[in-house]
Every structure is written in C-alpha cells, then in structure tokens.
Design a protein around this motif. Structure first.
Motif, PDB file in Angstrom:
ATOM      1  N   TYR A  56       0.810  -1.220   0.000  1.00 50.00           N
ATOM      2  CA  TYR A  56       0.000   0.000   0.000  1.00 50.00           C
ATOM      3  C   TYR A  56       0.844   1.271   0.000  1.00 50.00           C
ATOM      4  O   TYR A  56       0.358   2.340  -0.351  1.00 50.00           O
ATOM      5  CB  TYR A  56      -0.923   0.039   1.215  1.00 50.00           C
ATOM      6  N   TYR A  57       2.103   1.162   0.438  1.00 54.37           N
ATOM      7  CA  TYR A  57       2.962   2.340   0.595  1.00 54.37           C
ATOM      8  C   TYR A  57       4.351   2.111   0.018  1.00 54.37           C
ATOM      9  O   TYR A  57       4.904   1.017   0.115  1.00 54.37           O
ATOM     10  CB  TYR A  57       3.116   2.695   2.081  1.00 54.37           C
ATOM     11  N   ASN A  58       4.926   3.178  -0.544  1.00 59.03           N
ATOM     12  CA  ASN A  58       6.335   3.220  -0.906  1.00 59.03           C
ATOM     13  C   ASN A  58       7.057   3.938   0.219  1.00 59.03           C
ATOM     14  O   ASN A  58       6.536   4.914   0.769  1.00 59.03           O
ATOM     15  CB  ASN A  58       6.548   3.972  -2.222  1.00 59.03           C
ATOM     16  N   LEU A  59       8.247   3.483   0.543  1.00 64.37           N
ATOM     17  CA  LEU A  59       9.012   4.064   1.638  1.00 64.37           C
ATOM     18  C   LEU A  59      10.299   4.655   1.100  1.00 64.37           C
ATOM     19  O   LEU A  59      10.974   4.032   0.271  1.00 64.37           O
ATOM     20  CB  LEU A  59       9.323   2.994   2.679  1.00 64.37           C
ATOM     21  N   THR A  60      10.617   5.839   1.567  1.00 63.88           N
ATOM     22  CA  THR A  60      11.878   6.466   1.156  1.00 63.88           C
ATOM     23  C   THR A  60      12.714   6.782   2.388  1.00 63.88           C
ATOM     24  O   THR A  60      12.188   7.077   3.457  1.00 63.88           O
ATOM     25  CB  THR A  60      11.644   7.768   0.365  1.00 63.88           C
ATOM     26  N   TYR A  61      14.012   6.697   2.226  1.00 56.14           N
ATOM     27  CA  TYR A  61      14.977   7.000   3.272  1.00 56.14           C
ATOM     28  C   TYR A  61      15.937   8.038   2.722  1.00 56.14           C
ATOM     29  O   TYR A  61      16.405   7.912   1.586  1.00 56.14           O
ATOM     30  CB  TYR A  61      15.754   5.739   3.675  1.00 56.14           C
ATOM     31  N   THR A  62      16.239   9.048   3.533  1.00 54.37           N
ATOM     32  CA  THR A  62      17.201  10.074   3.160  1.00 54.37           C
ATOM     33  C   THR A  62      18.135  10.326   4.325  1.00 54.37           C
ATOM     34  O   THR A  62      17.685  10.549   5.449  1.00 54.37           O
ATOM     35  CB  THR A  62      16.495  11.401   2.800  1.00 54.37           C
ATOM     36  N   GLN A  63      19.433  10.275   4.059  1.00 55.39           N
ATOM     37  CA  GLN A  63      20.412  10.644   5.079  1.00 55.39           C
ATOM     38  C   GLN A  63      20.492  12.162   5.104  1.00 55.39           C
ATOM     39  O   GLN A  63      20.845  12.791   4.112  1.00 55.39           O
ATOM     40  CB  GLN A  63      21.780  10.044   4.765  1.00 55.39           C
ATOM     41  N   VAL A  64      20.146  12.761   6.235  1.00 56.46           N
ATOM     42  CA  VAL A  64      20.175  14.221   6.376  1.00 56.46           C
ATOM     43  C   VAL A  64      21.574  14.673   6.783  1.00 56.46           C
ATOM     44  O   VAL A  64      22.090  15.667   6.279  1.00 56.46           O
ATOM     45  CB  VAL A  64      19.122  14.696   7.400  1.00 56.46           C
ATOM     46  N   SER A  65      22.177  13.943   7.698  1.00 54.44           N
ATOM     47  CA  SER A  65      23.551  14.199   8.130  1.00 54.44           C
ATOM     48  C   SER A  65      24.101  12.886   8.677  1.00 54.44           C
ATOM     49  O   SER A  65      23.428  11.862   8.630  1.00 54.44           O
ATOM     50  CB  SER A  65      23.589  15.291   9.210  1.00 54.44           C
ATOM     51  N   ASP A  66      25.308  12.924   9.227  1.00 53.63           N
ATOM     52  CA  ASP A  66      25.895  11.704   9.783  1.00 53.63           C
ATOM     53  C   ASP A  66      25.064  11.136  10.934  1.00 53.63           C
ATOM     54  O   ASP A  66      25.141   9.950  11.225  1.00 53.63           O
ATOM     55  CB  ASP A  66      27.315  11.960  10.276  1.00 53.63           C
ATOM     56  N   GLN A  67      24.292  11.986  11.597  1.00 54.52           N
ATOM     57  CA  GLN A  67      23.525  11.553  12.763  1.00 54.52           C
ATOM     58  C   GLN A  67      22.008  11.683  12.584  1.00 54.52           C
ATOM     59  O   GLN A  67      21.255  11.345  13.484  1.00 54.52           O
ATOM     60  CB  GLN A  67      23.947  12.365  13.997  1.00 54.52           C
ATOM     61  N   ARG A  68      21.575  12.174  11.444  1.00 61.51           N
ATOM     62  CA  ARG A  68      20.145  12.400  11.229  1.00 61.51           C
ATOM     63  C   ARG A  68      19.693  11.782   9.910  1.00 61.51           C
ATOM     64  O   ARG A  68      20.451  11.723   8.958  1.00 61.51           O
ATOM     65  CB  ARG A  68      19.844  13.904  11.221  1.00 61.51           C
ATOM     66  N   TYR A  69      18.438  11.363   9.906  1.00 61.41           N
ATOM     67  CA  TYR A  69      17.858  10.767   8.705  1.00 61.41           C
ATOM     68  C   TYR A  69      16.367  11.065   8.657  1.00 61.41           C
ATOM     69  O   TYR A  69      15.774  11.513   9.641  1.00 61.41           O
ATOM     70  CB  TYR A  69      18.102   9.253   8.679  1.00 61.41           C
ATOM     71  N   ARG A  70      15.792  10.812   7.499  1.00 61.58           N
ATOM     72  CA  ARG A  70      14.363  11.039   7.313  1.00 61.58           C
ATOM     73  C   ARG A  70      13.792   9.837   6.564  1.00 61.58           C
ATOM     74  O   ARG A  70      14.371   9.384   5.573  1.00 61.58           O
ATOM     75  CB  ARG A  70      14.123  12.307   6.507  1.00 61.58           C
ATOM     76  N   MET A  71      12.656   9.334   7.048  1.00 61.80           N
ATOM     77  CA  MET A  71      11.948   8.252   6.369  1.00 61.80           C
ATOM     78  C   MET A  71      10.509   8.695   6.148  1.00 61.80           C
ATOM     79  O   MET A  71       9.894   9.288   7.030  1.00 61.80           O
ATOM     80  CB  MET A  71      11.978   6.975   7.196  1.00 61.80           C
ATOM     81  N   VAL A  72       9.999   8.409   4.960  1.00 53.64           N
ATOM     82  CA  VAL A  72       8.642   8.822   4.593  1.00 53.64           C
ATOM     83  C   VAL A  72       7.928   7.653   3.933  1.00 53.64           C
ATOM     84  O   VAL A  72       8.517   6.952   3.104  1.00 53.64           O
ATOM     85  CB  VAL A  72       8.677  10.024   3.617  1.00 53.64           C
ATOM     86  N   ALA A  73       6.672   7.469   4.305  1.00 58.77           N
ATOM     87  CA  ALA A  73       5.810   6.486   3.640  1.00 58.77           C
ATOM     88  C   ALA A  73       4.794   7.259   2.808  1.00 58.77           C
ATOM     89  O   ALA A  73       4.133   8.172   3.303  1.00 58.77           O
ATOM     90  CB  ALA A  73       5.099   5.616   4.664  1.00 58.77           C
ATOM     91  N   THR A  74       4.679   6.911   1.545  1.00 56.62           N
ATOM     92  CA  THR A  74       3.751   7.564   0.626  1.00 56.62           C
ATOM     93  C   THR A  74       2.813   6.514   0.048  1.00 56.62           C
ATOM     94  O   THR A  74       3.275   5.470  -0.434  1.00 56.62           O
ATOM     95  CB  THR A  74       4.519   8.251  -0.517  1.00 56.62           C
ATOM     96  N   ALA A  75       1.528   6.793   0.100  1.00 57.69           N
ATOM     97  CA  ALA A  75       0.546   5.861  -0.442  1.00 57.69           C
ATOM     98  C   ALA A  75       0.774   5.650  -1.938  1.00 57.69           C
ATOM     99  O   ALA A  75       1.069   6.600  -2.662  1.00 57.69           O
ATOM    100  CB  ALA A  75      -0.862   6.371  -0.194  1.00 57.69           C
ATOM    101  N   VAL A  76       0.651   4.401  -2.380  1.00 60.89           N
ATOM    102  CA  VAL A  76       0.841   4.054  -3.785  1.00 60.89           C
ATOM    103  C   VAL A  76      -0.389   4.502  -4.572  1.00 60.89           C
ATOM    104  O   VAL A  76      -1.512   4.171  -4.207  1.00 60.89           O
ATOM    105  CB  VAL A  76       1.058   2.532  -3.941  1.00 60.89           C
ATOM    106  N   SER A  77      -0.174   5.254  -5.640  1.00 63.96           N
ATOM    107  CA  SER A  77      -1.305   5.689  -6.455  1.00 63.96           C
ATOM    108  C   SER A  77      -1.917   4.475  -7.165  1.00 63.96           C
ATOM    109  O   SER A  77      -1.222   3.527  -7.504  1.00 63.96           O
ATOM    110  CB  SER A  77      -0.870   6.740  -7.475  1.00 63.96           C
ATOM    111  N   GLY A  78      -3.214   4.534  -7.338  1.00 67.55           N
ATOM    112  CA  GLY A  78      -3.908   3.432  -8.002  1.00 67.55           C
ATOM    113  C   GLY A  78      -4.306   2.309  -7.053  1.00 67.55           C
ATOM    114  O   GLY A  78      -4.961   1.367  -7.458  1.00 67.55           O
ATOM    115  N   LYS A  79      -3.911   2.397  -5.796  1.00 63.34           N
ATOM    116  CA  LYS A  79      -4.284   1.395  -4.795  1.00 63.34           C
ATOM    117  C   LYS A  79      -5.326   2.009  -3.864  1.00 63.34           C
ATOM    118  O   LYS A  79      -5.574   3.205  -3.876  1.00 63.34           O
ATOM    119  CB  LYS A  79      -3.064   0.945  -3.985  1.00 63.34           C
ATOM    120  N   SER A  80      -5.893   1.188  -3.010  1.00 67.22           N
ATOM    121  CA  SER A  80      -6.958   1.644  -2.121  1.00 67.22           C
ATOM    122  C   SER A  80      -6.488   2.712  -1.141  1.00 67.22           C
ATOM    123  O   SER A  80      -7.293   3.476  -0.623  1.00 67.22           O
ATOM    124  CB  SER A  80      -7.556   0.470  -1.357  1.00 67.22           C
ATOM    125  N   GLN A  81      -5.193   2.800  -0.889  1.00 65.87           N
ATOM    126  CA  GLN A  81      -4.684   3.799   0.044  1.00 65.87           C
ATOM    127  C   GLN A  81      -4.296   5.112  -0.632  1.00 65.87           C
ATOM    128  O   GLN A  81      -3.798   6.019   0.009  1.00 65.87           O
ATOM    129  CB  GLN A  81      -3.449   3.251   0.768  1.00 65.87           C
TER     130      GLN A  81
END
Length: 86
Positions: A56-81
């Motif tokens: 239902y979701y695609n997940l992305t990971y981004t390294q912000v710095s050596d000690q910080r990161y960001r993760m995001v879940a985005t609903a997949v288009s065309g699916k029920s979510q």
C-alpha cells in the motif's frame, strides 16, 4: 451514507502497514548507526524495506547528516490507500 465512513476506517486501519515497516526500518538504521557511527548513506546500505509488505505504501529514506535521517511512507497511487494523506 455508511460507505464513506467504512472507506475512511479501512484507510486508517491499513496505515499500520506503513507504520510497522517504518518502525522496523528505524530499528535497522539505529543499529547501523550504533555499529558504524553514522547513519547509512542510502536504504540499501542498511537493507531497508522500500515498500510496505501489503504494497500500500512506498518508503523512502534520506540521510540528512551523519547523525540524522528522514523516512517517509507515501501511499501508492492506483491502490486503495491512494487517498491517504494522514
């Protein structure tokens, strides 16, 4: 009249698919940070999931710095979510 409420309920209940996968990824990143002293440069470096198990979701990971990161879940288009913006 009850259909919109049910659809909202289903969207919210399926959100756990993303939340549980994000939490599992978080543990992998924190373990990587503990072992290497830095966050992983990309999702592959820590073997992170890039999609939720039910798809239902695609997940992305981004390294912000050596000690910080960001993760995001985005609903997949065309699916029920696809309308999940919460």
């Amino acid at each position: 009249l009850a259909i919109p409420s049910y659809q909202t309920y289903m969207i919210e209940s399926r959100r756990s698919d993303a939340i549980n996968t994000l939490l599992a990824n978080q543990l992998l990143v924190e373990n990587y940070l503990y072992e290497n002293g830095t966050t992983p440069a990309n999702a592959a470096a820590a073997s992170l999931a890039t999609a939720s198990p039910a798809g239902y979701y695609n997940l992305t990971y981004t390294q912000v710095s050596d000690q910080r990161y960001r993760m995001v879940a985005t609903a997949v288009s065309g699916k029920s979510q696809a309308n999940d913006t919460g």
